[in-house]
Scaffold this motif. Structure first.
Motif, PDB file in Angstrom:
ATOM      1  N   PHE A   3      39.281 -11.228  79.775  1.00  0.00           N
ATOM      2  CA  PHE A   3      38.759  -9.868  79.671  1.00  0.00           C
ATOM      3  C   PHE A   3      39.375  -9.137  78.481  1.00  0.00           C
ATOM      4  CE2 PHE A   3      38.886  -5.327  80.358  1.00  0.00           C
ATOM      5  CZ  PHE A   3      37.542  -5.056  80.518  1.00  0.00           C
ATOM      6  N   LEU A   4      40.666  -9.246  78.332  1.00  0.00           N
ATOM      7  CA  LEU A   4      41.347  -8.559  77.233  1.00  0.00           C
ATOM      8  C   LEU A   4      40.792  -9.000  75.880  1.00  0.00           C
ATOM      9  CD1 LEU A   4      43.583  -6.451  77.183  1.00  0.00           C
ATOM     10  CD2 LEU A   4      45.217  -8.286  76.845  1.00  0.00           C
ATOM     11  N   ARG A   5      40.508 -10.284  75.748  1.00  0.00           N
ATOM     12  CA  ARG A   5      39.937 -10.803  74.492  1.00  0.00           C
ATOM     13  C   ARG A   5      38.517 -10.287  74.271  1.00  0.00           C
ATOM     14  NH1 ARG A   5      42.138 -16.966  75.038  1.00  0.00           N
ATOM     15  NH2 ARG A   5      44.328 -16.424  74.794  1.00  0.00           N
ATOM     16  N   PHE A   6      37.696 -10.314  75.329  1.00  0.00           N
ATOM     17  CA  PHE A   6      36.325  -9.802  75.189  1.00  0.00           C
ATOM     18  C   PHE A   6      36.348  -8.309  74.865  1.00  0.00           C
ATOM     19  CE2 PHE A   6      34.731 -13.450  77.920  1.00  0.00           C
ATOM     20  CZ  PHE A   6      34.066 -14.069  76.886  1.00  0.00           C
ATOM     21  N   ASN A   7      37.240  -7.569  75.502  1.00  0.00           N
ATOM     22  CA  ASN A   7      37.322  -6.140  75.230  1.00  0.00           C
ATOM     23  C   ASN A   7      37.735  -5.885  73.782  1.00  0.00           C
ATOM     24  OD1 ASN A   7      37.143  -3.405  76.404  1.00  0.00           O
ATOM     25  ND2 ASN A   7      39.285  -3.329  75.784  1.00  0.00           N
ATOM     26  N   GLY A   8      38.685  -6.662  73.278  1.00  0.00           N
ATOM     27  CA  GLY A   8      39.091  -6.528  71.878  1.00  0.00           C
ATOM     28  C   GLY A   8      37.951  -6.847  70.929  1.00  0.00           C
ATOM     29  N   LEU A   9      37.220  -7.913  71.227  1.00  0.00           N
ATOM     30  CA  LEU A   9      36.072  -8.304  70.404  1.00  0.00           C
ATOM     31  C   LEU A   9      34.993  -7.222  70.441  1.00  0.00           C
ATOM     32  CD1 LEU A   9      34.573 -10.394  68.678  1.00  0.00           C
ATOM     33  CD2 LEU A   9      33.808 -11.470  70.812  1.00  0.00           C
ATOM     34  N   LEU A  10      34.732  -6.687  71.618  1.00  0.00           N
ATOM     35  CA  LEU A  10      33.724  -5.632  71.750  1.00  0.00           C
ATOM     36  C   LEU A  10      34.123  -4.407  70.934  1.00  0.00           C
ATOM     37  CD1 LEU A  10      31.088  -4.697  73.060  1.00  0.00           C
ATOM     38  CD2 LEU A  10      32.432  -3.984  75.048  1.00  0.00           C
ATOM     39  N   ASN A  11      35.374  -4.011  71.020  1.00  0.00           N
ATOM     40  CA  ASN A  11      35.846  -2.858  70.239  1.00  0.00           C
ATOM     41  C   ASN A  11      35.700  -3.096  68.740  1.00  0.00           C
ATOM     42  OD1 ASN A  11      36.525  -1.177  72.383  1.00  0.00           O
ATOM     43  ND2 ASN A  11      38.569  -2.031  72.562  1.00  0.00           N
ATOM     44  N   LYS A  12      36.062  -4.286  68.272  1.00  0.00           N
ATOM     45  CA  LYS A  12      35.940  -4.609  66.842  1.00  0.00           C
ATOM     46  C   LYS A  12      34.478  -4.598  66.403  1.00  0.00           C
ATOM     47  CE  LYS A  12      40.137  -7.341  66.522  1.00  0.00           C
ATOM     48  NZ  LYS A  12      40.721  -8.677  66.423  1.00  0.00           N
ATOM     49  N   THR A  13      33.612  -5.158  67.221  1.00  0.00           N
ATOM     50  CA  THR A  13      32.190  -5.213  66.885  1.00  0.00           C
ATOM     51  C   THR A  13      31.602  -3.803  66.826  1.00  0.00           C
ATOM     52  OG1 THR A  13      32.018  -7.376  67.952  1.00  0.00           O
ATOM     53  CG2 THR A  13      29.956  -6.213  67.533  1.00  0.00           C
ATOM     54  N   ILE A  14      31.982  -2.959  67.759  1.00  0.00           N
ATOM     55  CA  ILE A  14      31.484  -1.580  67.755  1.00  0.00           C
ATOM     56  C   ILE A  14      31.975  -0.848  66.510  1.00  0.00           C
ATOM     57  CG2 ILE A  14      31.670   0.649  68.942  1.00  0.00           C
ATOM     58  CD1 ILE A  14      31.506  -0.976  71.600  1.00  0.00           C
ATOM     59  N   GLU A  15      33.216  -1.068  66.117  1.00  0.00           N
ATOM     60  CA  GLU A  15      33.736  -0.444  64.893  1.00  0.00           C
ATOM     61  C   GLU A  15      32.967  -0.930  63.662  1.00  0.00           C
ATOM     62  OE1 GLU A  15      35.765   2.108  64.091  1.00  0.00           O
ATOM     63  OE2 GLU A  15      35.607   2.417  66.250  1.00  0.00           O
ATOM     64  N   LYS A  16      32.681  -2.238  63.592  1.00  0.00           N
ATOM     65  CA  LYS A  16      31.905  -2.783  62.474  1.00  0.00           C
ATOM     66  C   LYS A  16      30.494  -2.188  62.461  1.00  0.00           C
ATOM     67  CE  LYS A  16      31.986  -7.263  62.541  1.00  0.00           C
ATOM     68  NZ  LYS A  16      32.171  -8.714  62.656  1.00  0.00           N
ATOM     69  N   LEU A  17      29.923  -2.014  63.652  1.00  0.00           N
ATOM     70  CA  LEU A  17      28.592  -1.389  63.757  1.00  0.00           C
ATOM     71  C   LEU A  17      28.607   0.034  63.218  1.00  0.00           C
ATOM     72  CD1 LEU A  17      27.089  -2.365  67.216  1.00  0.00           C
ATOM     73  CD2 LEU A  17      25.826  -2.170  65.087  1.00  0.00           C
ATOM     74  N   LYS A  18      29.623   0.788  63.575  1.00  0.00           N
ATOM     75  CA  LYS A  18      29.728   2.158  63.091  1.00  0.00           C
ATOM     76  C   LYS A  18      29.825   2.188  61.565  1.00  0.00           C
ATOM     77  CE  LYS A  18      32.064   4.120  67.124  1.00  0.00           C
ATOM     78  NZ  LYS A  18      33.357   4.669  67.620  1.00  0.00           N
ATOM     79  N   GLN A  19      30.639   1.306  61.012  1.00  0.00           N
ATOM     80  CA  GLN A  19      30.787   1.250  59.549  1.00  0.00           C
ATOM     81  C   GLN A  19      29.473   0.888  58.888  1.00  0.00           C
ATOM     82  OE1 GLN A  19      33.986  -1.494  58.861  1.00  0.00           O
ATOM     83  NE2 GLN A  19      35.555  -0.087  59.609  1.00  0.00           N
ATOM     84  N   GLN A  20      28.796  -0.114  59.422  1.00  0.00           N
ATOM     85  CA  GLN A  20      27.522  -0.548  58.825  1.00  0.00           C
ATOM     86  C   GLN A  20      26.472   0.548  58.938  1.00  0.00           C
ATOM     87  OE1 GLN A  20      27.125  -3.469  57.058  1.00  0.00           O
ATOM     88  NE2 GLN A  20      25.208  -2.536  56.461  1.00  0.00           N
ATOM     89  N   ASN A  21      26.445   1.238  60.061  1.00  0.00           N
ATOM     90  CA  ASN A  21      25.489   2.341  60.227  1.00  0.00           C
ATOM     91  C   ASN A  21      25.733   3.442  59.205  1.00  0.00           C
ATOM     92  OD1 ASN A  21      23.648   1.587  62.255  1.00  0.00           O
ATOM     93  ND2 ASN A  21      25.140   2.022  63.851  1.00  0.00           N
ATOM     94  N   ARG A  22      26.991   3.711  58.885  1.00  0.00           N
ATOM     95  CA  ARG A  22      27.295   4.712  57.855  1.00  0.00           C
ATOM     96  C   ARG A  22      26.761   4.256  56.495  1.00  0.00           C
ATOM     97  NH1 ARG A  22      31.972   5.901  61.137  1.00  0.00           N
ATOM     98  NH2 ARG A  22      33.201   4.215  60.289  1.00  0.00           N
ATOM     99  N   ARG A  23      26.858   2.953  56.197  1.00  0.00           N
ATOM    100  CA  ARG A  23      26.332   2.430  54.936  1.00  0.00           C
ATOM    101  C   ARG A  23      24.817   2.544  54.868  1.00  0.00           C
ATOM    102  NH1 ARG A  23      29.267  -2.778  55.692  1.00  0.00           N
ATOM    103  NH2 ARG A  23      31.383  -2.097  55.459  1.00  0.00           N
TER     104      ARG A  23
END
Length: 125
Positions: free
Chosen positions: A104-124
């Motif tokens: 769970f901890l690994r999936f949660n970390g991956l989910l958080n990273k993916t959401i951050e990447k999504l936010k960055q890409q959406n800004r671009r």
């Protein structure tokens, strides 16, 4: 209270699905950026349609998450209620599988990273 294996795997599987859908959404958002650069209107319409489908699936998974947390909380004392991801991590951390393998901890970390990447890409975009 210790998270039993059924609850542990139900939550962990849900987070895995959330990771998969958010990764797919990130790929589509990245594709959208390239299509925007090409001024490809037809391609853009297709990607936007796919994004809507993925977002709808994420919304369904989030509703399932909310209901699952209500179900778990109904079995817990008031002081043990899960009100945040930190509470959920603590709750699931009582399970021997999570203590040993940290799925769970690994999936949660991956989910958080993916959401951050999504936010960055959406800004671009």
């Amino acid at each position: 209270m210790e998270a039993n294996n059924k609850v542990y795997f139900e939550v962990t599987d849900l987070w895995k699905l959330l990771c998969e859908e958010h990764s797919l959404l990130f790929n589509l958002v990245s594709d959208e950026y390239l299509i925007l650069l090409e001024s490809n209107i037809e391609g853009l319409e297709n990607v936007v349609s796919e994004k809507k489908e993925v977002i709808a699936r994420i919304a369904k998974l989030d509703l399932y998450r909310q209901n699952l947390l209500k179900k778990i909380n109904s079995t817990l004392n008031e002081s043990e209620q899960i009100k945040s991801v930190t509470d959920l991590i603590k709750f699931l951390g009582s399970n021997p599988i999570e203590r040993d393998q940290k799925h769970f901890l690994r999936f949660n970390g991956l989910l958080n990273k993916t959401i951050e990447k999504l936010k960055q890409q959406n800004r671009r975009n």
